[in-house]
Design a protein around this motif. Structure first.
Motif, mmCIF file in Angstrom:
data_model
loop_
_atom_site.group_PDB
_atom_site.id
_atom_site.type_symbol
_atom_site.label_atom_id
_atom_site.label_comp_id
_atom_site.label_asym_id
_atom_site.label_seq_id
_atom_site.Cartn_x
_atom_site.Cartn_y
_atom_site.Cartn_z
ATOM 1 N N PHE A 139 -122.694 27.511 -64.651
ATOM 2 C CA PHE A 139 -122.585 26.911 -63.312
ATOM 3 C C PHE A 139 -122.253 27.980 -62.280
ATOM 4 O O PHE A 139 -122.880 28.052 -61.221
ATOM 5 N N GLY A 142 -125.029 30.350 -61.629
ATOM 6 C CA GLY A 142 -126.096 29.763 -60.818
ATOM 7 C C GLY A 142 -125.901 30.007 -59.335
ATOM 8 O O GLY A 142 -126.821 29.817 -58.542
ATOM 9 N N LEU A 143 -124.691 30.417 -58.952
ATOM 10 C CA LEU A 143 -124.413 30.706 -57.542
ATOM 11 C C LEU A 143 -124.639 32.186 -57.241
ATOM 12 O O LEU A 143 -123.838 32.831 -56.579
ATOM 13 N N MET A 183 -121.178 19.765 -62.224
ATOM 14 C CA MET A 183 -121.733 21.100 -62.445
ATOM 15 C C MET A 183 -123.195 21.060 -62.876
ATOM 16 O O MET A 183 -123.923 22.033 -62.706
ATOM 17 N N ASP A 186 -127.829 20.004 -59.448
ATOM 18 C CA ASP A 186 -128.328 21.116 -58.630
ATOM 19 C C ASP A 186 -127.953 20.940 -57.158
ATOM 20 O O ASP A 186 -127.661 21.918 -56.460
ATOM 21 N N ARG A 189 -124.448 22.100 -56.683
ATOM 22 C CA ARG A 189 -124.360 23.556 -56.753
ATOM 23 C C ARG A 189 -124.702 24.172 -55.387
ATOM 24 O O ARG A 189 -124.048 25.123 -54.944
ATOM 25 N N TYR A 281 -114.211 18.513 -56.522
ATOM 26 C CA TYR A 281 -114.359 19.505 -57.584
ATOM 27 C C TYR A 281 -113.025 20.190 -57.855
ATOM 28 O O TYR A 281 -112.594 20.312 -59.009
#
Length: 318
Positions: A139, A142-143, A183, A186, A189, A281
């Motif tokens: 997760f 992915g950033l 998480m 998409d 995110r 979150y």
């Protein structure tokens, strides 16, 4: 021989120990309880050590020790203490698994989950520690982008990663499932990648010089934390002086007059700088990690937006 001790039949052993005859026959057939002798008719007879041996077998079986391990204990290859230690560890793991199962069942019941969600939650709660760590790291990974803001978000996330223990409480397991679902989204995110994080507080006031923005945000953050700690609700009369103090500081720093226009702008900026799902979150991370929530670490925007609304200067009142 006159000095010989009498031998016990299977019936005698059953009467002495309370173990059913059929169970004694089974242990005898497996070789765990071999007969000392037999009668002329072929019936098994056992010596004085047999009752104690039988009781040990029954105790170990009641503790779920396997027949092969029991044989090694009886043969002297393993001590009872060694077996007890190993099975204590195994029992701990079984208890942990049962507690996890119980927590999952409670979670399904609380959520009123359907078949698909139940299957998903079952998969999420059965992940190993390594698999959970991989899910979190994927997760964060992915950033990744050339954008400095996105890299900054990933760096902040790495400072407080959620770590679910192997024996979590119902609340921590519930938070983990919700967090894992976030998480995997998409869309979330993307929202997380653009969320402003302290200490980069200047991001929370777009259009204001970074140094000034950081100072203002630090001030309002402290003011709201103090109000919360004092038990002052945003919709109470006690919130008025806090709003006045913050507005006066903004007016002085920005060279603007304190009034409806400034306060409407403040409400708009605070609302734009706060994402409720991103706040959720972080609250979930705190719950999973069993961290105490500190007022100074909570987002200040929701409290100020509501307090401004009560004062009659929010965007909604324009």
């Amino acid at each position: 021989m006159n000095g010989a001790k009498p031998l016990h039949s299977i019936g005698d052993l059953s009467a002495l120990t309370g173990v059913p005859v059929r169970t004694i026959r089974f242990y005898s057939d497996t070789g765990l309880l071999p007969p000392t002798d037999r009668t002329r008719a072929g019936y098994r007879l056992y010596g004085d050590a047999a009752p104690g041996r039988l009781r040990l077998i029954c105790v170990l079986r009641d503790l779920d020790v396997g027949l092969t391990t029991i044989r090694r204990v009886l043969d002297g290859d393993l001590s009872v203490a060694e077996v007890a230690a190993a099975h204590a560890d195994a029992t701990t793991l079984r208890i942990r698994a049962l507690r996890m199962r119980q927590s999952l069942l409670r979670l399904v019941a609380r959520r009123g989950s359907g078949p698909e969600e139940t299957v998903l939650m079952h998969r999420l709660t059965r992940l190993t520690s390594a698999e959970r760590e991989t899910l979190v790291s994927d997760f964060v990974a992915g950033l990744t982008a050339e954008d400095c803001e996105v890299r900054g978000a990933a760096a902040v996330l790495r400072t407080a990663l959620p770590v679910l223990p192997d024996d979590p409480s119902d609340a921590r397991l519930d938070a983990w499932v919700e967090l894992a679902e976030l998480m995997a989204d998409d869309g979330f995110r993307a929202r997380m990648a653009r969320a402003p994080f302290p200490p980069a507080d200047e991001d929370a006031l777009p259009g204001v010089a970074p140094g000034t923005a950081a100072s203002l945000v630090a001030f309002v953050r402290e003011a709201v934390a103090a109000a919360r700690e004092a038990g002052t609700a945003a919709d109470s009369a006690g919130a008025g002086p806090v709003v006045d103090t913050v507005a006066e500081r903004f007016a002085a720093a920005l060279g603007r007059a304190d009034g409806p226009e400034l306060r409407r702008w403040m409400a708009q900026v605070f609302e734009a700088g706060h994402d409720p799902l991103v706040e959720r979150y972080w609250r979930l991370v705190w719950t999973v990690n069993d961290w105490r929530i500190v007022d100074g670490h909570l987002p200040f925007q929701p409290w100020m937006i509501e307090a401004l609304a009560r004062s009659g200067y929010s965007e909604a009142s324009s």
